[in-house]
Design a protein around this motif. Structure first.
Motif, short mmCIF file in Angstrom:
data_model
loop_
_atom_site.label_atom_id
_atom_site.label_comp_id
_atom_site.label_asym_id
_atom_site.label_seq_id
_atom_site.Cartn_x
_atom_site.Cartn_y
_atom_site.Cartn_z
N VAL A 98 69.15 18.40 -23.46
CA VAL A 98 70.39 19.13 -23.71
C VAL A 98 70.77 18.98 -25.17
O VAL A 98 70.42 17.96 -25.81
N GLN A 99 71.45 19.95 -25.70
CA GLN A 99 71.89 19.87 -27.10
C GLN A 99 73.15 19.00 -27.20
O GLN A 99 73.92 18.88 -26.25
N ALA A 100 73.33 18.44 -28.37
CA ALA A 100 74.53 17.65 -28.62
C ALA A 100 75.78 18.48 -28.34
O ALA A 100 75.83 19.67 -28.68
N GLY A 101 76.73 17.84 -27.68
CA GLY A 101 77.95 18.54 -27.27
C GLY A 101 77.88 19.14 -25.89
O GLY A 101 78.91 19.56 -25.33
N GLY A 102 76.69 19.18 -25.33
CA GLY A 102 76.50 19.77 -24.02
C GLY A 102 76.78 18.79 -22.89
O GLY A 102 77.23 17.66 -23.11
N SER A 103 76.52 19.26 -21.67
CA SER A 103 76.78 18.47 -20.47
C SER A 103 75.56 18.41 -19.59
O SER A 103 74.69 19.29 -19.62
N LEU A 104 75.53 17.36 -18.78
CA LEU A 104 74.44 17.17 -17.83
C LEU A 104 74.98 16.32 -16.70
O LEU A 104 75.84 15.45 -16.92
N ARG A 105 74.48 16.54 -15.49
CA ARG A 105 74.85 15.69 -14.36
C ARG A 105 73.59 15.11 -13.75
O ARG A 105 72.67 15.85 -13.40
N VAL A 106 73.57 13.80 -13.64
CA VAL A 106 72.47 13.14 -12.95
C VAL A 106 72.98 12.62 -11.61
O VAL A 106 74.17 12.32 -11.45
N SER A 107 72.07 12.53 -10.64
CA SER A 107 72.45 12.10 -9.31
C SER A 107 71.56 10.95 -8.85
O SER A 107 70.45 10.77 -9.36
N CYS A 108 72.06 10.22 -7.87
CA CYS A 108 71.34 9.11 -7.30
C CYS A 108 71.51 9.17 -5.78
O CYS A 108 72.61 8.93 -5.27
N ALA A 109 70.43 9.49 -5.10
CA ALA A 109 70.46 9.55 -3.64
C ALA A 109 70.06 8.19 -3.08
O ALA A 109 68.99 7.68 -3.39
N ALA A 110 70.94 7.64 -2.27
CA ALA A 110 70.70 6.31 -1.71
C ALA A 110 70.32 6.40 -0.23
O ALA A 110 70.88 7.22 0.50
N SER A 111 69.38 5.60 0.18
CA SER A 111 68.96 5.57 1.58
C SER A 111 68.56 4.16 1.98
O SER A 111 68.42 3.28 1.13
N GLY A 112 68.41 3.96 3.29
CA GLY A 112 67.95 2.66 3.78
C GLY A 112 69.05 1.67 4.02
O GLY A 112 68.78 0.46 4.13
N GLY A 113 70.28 2.13 4.10
CA GLY A 113 71.36 1.20 4.36
C GLY A 113 72.69 1.91 4.50
O GLY A 113 72.76 3.14 4.38
N THR A 114 73.71 1.14 4.75
CA THR A 114 75.07 1.64 4.77
C THR A 114 75.74 1.19 3.50
O THR A 114 75.76 -0.01 3.20
N PHE A 115 76.29 2.11 2.75
CA PHE A 115 76.72 1.80 1.40
C PHE A 115 78.22 1.66 1.24
O PHE A 115 78.73 1.61 0.13
N SER A 116 78.92 1.59 2.34
CA SER A 116 80.38 1.56 2.27
C SER A 116 80.91 0.33 1.56
O SER A 116 82.04 0.33 1.08
N ARG A 117 80.12 -0.73 1.46
CA ARG A 117 80.57 -1.94 0.78
C ARG A 117 79.84 -2.19 -0.54
O ARG A 117 79.98 -3.24 -1.15
N HIS A 118 79.06 -1.23 -0.97
CA HIS A 118 78.26 -1.42 -2.17
C HIS A 118 79.02 -1.05 -3.44
O HIS A 118 79.97 -0.26 -3.42
N THR A 119 78.54 -1.62 -4.51
CA THR A 119 78.87 -1.15 -5.85
C THR A 119 77.65 -0.41 -6.35
O THR A 119 76.53 -0.91 -6.26
N MET A 120 77.89 0.79 -6.87
CA MET A 120 76.81 1.60 -7.41
C MET A 120 77.01 1.71 -8.92
O MET A 120 78.11 2.02 -9.38
#
Length: 123
Positions: free
Chosen positions: A12-34
């Motif tokens: 991306v060019q400077a000044g632009g935007s981007l969104r990265v994602s993280c798909a989590a599996s293999g557990g229940t994440f209600s008590r996690h810190t990501m």
């Protein structure tokens, strides 16, 4: 076994935007810190942002505060990092990390890591 899979990196060019994602599996994440970390060539892995899943409490590195936003989607077990006003110095491999219960800004706090996704910001 907890698995974290990042996606969404790119160029991306400077000044632009981007969104990265993280798909989590293999557990229940209600008590996690990501967390999101990044590592540029020749540099240490550094903290970017984190979210406590249960409360949506967030915290950020000073270098990204006001530009980046971390969020989570319960239904998809996915954490996002929205990056705006990107700068060339944001160029790095971005890693997702997780820890059951609270974690801070140290990489040593986290137990699980994704494989990383490259973000490159051109000037």
């Amino acid at each position: 076994q907890v698995q974290l899979v990042e996606a969404g990196g790119g160029l991306v060019q400077a000044g632009g935007s981007l969104r990265v994602s993280c798909a989590a599996s293999g557990g229940t994440f209600s008590r996690h810190t990501m967390g999101w970390f990044r590592q540029a060539p020749g540099k240490e892995r550094e903290f970017v942002a984190a979210i406590i899943w249960s409360s949506s409490t967030t915290y950020y590195a000073d270098s990204v505060k006001g530009r980046f936003t971390i969020s989570r989607d319960n239904a998809k077990n996915t954490v996002y990092l929205q990056m705006n006003s990107l700068k060339p110095e944001d160029t790095a491999v971005y890693y997702c990390a997780a820890r059951r219960q609270w974690a801070g800004i140290s990489k040593y706090d986290y137990d699980y890591w994704g494989q990383g996704t490259q973000v490159t910001v051109s000037s």
